[in-house]
Design a protein around this motif. Structure first.
Motif, mmCIF file in Angstrom:
data_model
loop_
_atom_site.group_PDB
_atom_site.id
_atom_site.type_symbol
_atom_site.label_atom_id
_atom_site.label_comp_id
_atom_site.label_asym_id
_atom_site.label_seq_id
_atom_site.Cartn_x
_atom_site.Cartn_y
_atom_site.Cartn_z
ATOM 1 N N SER A 18 -20.009 -9.138 8.984
ATOM 2 C CA SER A 18 -19.496 -9.278 7.624
ATOM 3 C C SER A 18 -18.057 -8.758 7.516
ATOM 4 N N LEU A 19 -17.773 -7.632 8.168
ATOM 5 C CA LEU A 19 -16.424 -7.072 8.137
ATOM 6 C C LEU A 19 -15.437 -7.951 8.899
ATOM 7 N N GLU A 20 -15.902 -8.606 9.965
ATOM 8 C CA GLU A 20 -15.036 -9.532 10.697
ATOM 9 C C GLU A 20 -14.645 -10.712 9.808
ATOM 10 N N LYS A 21 -15.576 -11.191 8.985
ATOM 11 C CA LYS A 21 -15.255 -12.262 8.032
ATOM 12 C C LYS A 21 -14.228 -11.774 7.009
ATOM 13 N N GLU A 22 -14.378 -10.539 6.559
ATOM 14 C CA GLU A 22 -13.413 -9.967 5.624
ATOM 15 C C GLU A 22 -12.038 -9.853 6.280
ATOM 16 N N LEU A 23 -12.007 -9.476 7.536
ATOM 17 C CA LEU A 23 -10.745 -9.375 8.270
ATOM 18 C C LEU A 23 -10.084 -10.752 8.382
ATOM 19 N N GLU A 24 -10.869 -11.791 8.645
ATOM 20 C CA GLU A 24 -10.339 -13.148 8.692
ATOM 21 C C GLU A 24 -9.784 -13.559 7.330
ATOM 22 N N ARG A 25 -10.485 -13.206 6.257
ATOM 23 C CA ARG A 25 -10.012 -13.528 4.905
ATOM 24 C C ARG A 25 -8.683 -12.838 4.635
ATOM 25 N N ALA A 81 -5.032 -14.500 3.790
ATOM 26 C CA ALA A 81 -4.264 -14.104 2.604
ATOM 27 C C ALA A 81 -2.878 -13.612 2.999
ATOM 28 N N ASN A 82 -2.790 -12.884 4.110
ATOM 29 C CA ASN A 82 -1.504 -12.407 4.600
ATOM 30 C C ASN A 82 -0.608 -13.580 4.981
ATOM 31 N N ALA A 83 -1.174 -14.565 5.669
ATOM 32 C CA ALA A 83 -0.398 -15.737 6.074
ATOM 33 C C ALA A 83 0.095 -16.510 4.852
ATOM 34 N N GLN A 84 -0.752 -16.646 3.843
ATOM 35 C CA GLN A 84 -0.356 -17.337 2.620
ATOM 36 C C GLN A 84 0.754 -16.579 1.896
ATOM 37 N N ASN A 118 2.933 -14.533 3.284
ATOM 38 C CA ASN A 118 4.151 -14.671 4.080
ATOM 39 C C ASN A 118 4.805 -16.026 3.841
ATOM 40 N N ALA A 119 3.992 -17.076 3.772
ATOM 41 C CA ALA A 119 4.525 -18.417 3.524
ATOM 42 C C ALA A 119 5.143 -18.490 2.134
ATOM 43 N N ALA A 120 4.468 -17.899 1.159
ATOM 44 C CA ALA A 120 4.988 -17.896 -0.212
ATOM 45 C C ALA A 120 6.293 -17.116 -0.291
ATOM 46 N N SER A 121 6.378 -16.037 0.450
ATOM 47 C CA SER A 121 7.588 -15.225 0.475
ATOM 48 C C SER A 121 8.761 -16.021 1.022
ATOM 49 N N ALA A 122 8.556 -16.709 2.131
ATOM 50 C CA ALA A 122 9.622 -17.498 2.744
ATOM 51 C C ALA A 122 10.036 -18.655 1.842
ATOM 52 N N PHE A 123 9.046 -19.327 1.256
ATOM 53 C CA PHE A 123 9.341 -20.459 0.380
ATOM 54 C C PHE A 123 10.105 -19.993 -0.852
ATOM 55 N N SER A 124 9.653 -18.922 -1.489
ATOM 56 C CA SER A 124 10.289 -18.422 -2.707
ATOM 57 C C SER A 124 11.707 -17.950 -2.444
ATOM 58 N N ALA A 125 11.916 -17.294 -1.326
ATOM 59 C CA ALA A 125 13.264 -16.810 -1.011
ATOM 60 C C ALA A 125 14.215 -17.976 -0.808
ATOM 61 N N ALA A 126 13.725 -19.050 -0.204
ATOM 62 C CA ALA A 126 14.579 -20.211 0.058
ATOM 63 C C ALA A 126 14.821 -21.048 -1.190
ATOM 64 N N HIS A 127 13.936 -20.945 -2.165
ATOM 65 C CA HIS A 127 14.028 -21.795 -3.358
ATOM 66 C C HIS A 127 14.227 -21.002 -4.645
ATOM 67 N N GLU A 150 7.974 -10.145 -4.365
ATOM 68 C CA GLU A 150 6.589 -9.794 -4.695
ATOM 69 C C GLU A 150 5.612 -10.328 -3.647
ATOM 70 N N ALA A 151 5.855 -11.544 -3.178
ATOM 71 C CA ALA A 151 4.982 -12.122 -2.147
ATOM 72 C C ALA A 151 5.101 -11.334 -0.847
ATOM 73 N N ALA A 152 6.323 -10.908 -0.502
ATOM 74 C CA ALA A 152 6.515 -10.114 0.720
ATOM 75 C C ALA A 152 5.809 -8.766 0.591
ATOM 76 N N HIS A 153 5.893 -8.162 -0.590
ATOM 77 C CA HIS A 153 5.219 -6.878 -0.829
ATOM 78 C C HIS A 153 3.704 -7.052 -0.693
ATOM 79 N N LEU A 154 3.191 -8.145 -1.238
ATOM 80 C CA LEU A 154 1.764 -8.440 -1.142
ATOM 81 C C LEU A 154 1.355 -8.651 0.317
ATOM 82 N N ALA A 155 2.178 -9.351 1.068
ATOM 83 C CA ALA A 155 1.885 -9.598 2.487
ATOM 84 C C ALA A 155 1.819 -8.285 3.261
#
Length: 154
Positions: free
Chosen positions: A12-19, A23-26, A28-37, A48-53
């Motif tokens: 169960s904890l391994e599934k949480e780690l995957e989740r 979320a971290n990857a999302q 990071n992607a949001a951070s890069a996209f927002s900074a560029a746009h 904010e997205a980078a802080h969340l990541a």
């Protein structure tokens, strides 16, 4: 049975780690996209997205560390001993029996093994702190005033 319960908790904890990794990857992607746009100078979406990541990454590292400890933890029988981390405890609250596994991580995780639901609690939780150093047939009282009887310790 305790080995099976611990294996289910780890799964169960391994599934949480995957989740958390997703979320971290999302984030990071949001951070890069927002900074560029960014449309305005004061647009903080990327920040904010980078802080969340960073937060997700920190949680994932902590969870991985705790899981490694859990995987290395010897499975002990606490019958007749003081309740400590690694103990599985059956408690009766007002005629209802619940089973808990006291671990350093995964608090709140519920697993079902052989028809029995086991809830993970930590020493920092109200019930976990009250159970620590107790014995079978002892009484436990929660801060809410709810009283229970320790039926079994494994």
């Amino acid at each position: 049975m305790k080995e099976t319960v611990i294996a289910a908790v780890i799964q169960s904890l391994e599934k949480e780690l995957e989740r958390q990794a997703r979320a971290n990857a999302q984030s990071n992607a949001a951070s890069a996209f927002s900074a560029a746009h960014a449309e305005k100078q004061r647009d903080t979406t990327g920040f904010e997205a980078a802080h969340l990541a960073r937060g997700y990454a920190g949680q994932a590292l902590e969870l991985q560390h705790r899981m490694d400890e859990l995987k290395a933890m010897p499975v002990e029988d606490f019958t007749g001993q003081e309740i400590d981390v690694g103990a599985m405890v059956e408690v009766d609250f007002d005629g209802e029996s619940d089973t808990y596994l006291l671990l350093n991580c995964g608090g709140g995780t519920e697993v079902k093994v052989d028809g029995c639901t086991v809830t993970v609690i930590t020493p920092e939780s109200p019930l976990g702190s009250r159970l620590m150093n107790n014995f079978e047939a002892g009484f436990v009282e929660l801060p809410t005033g709810l009283e229970g009887i320790i039926l079994a310790v494994y």
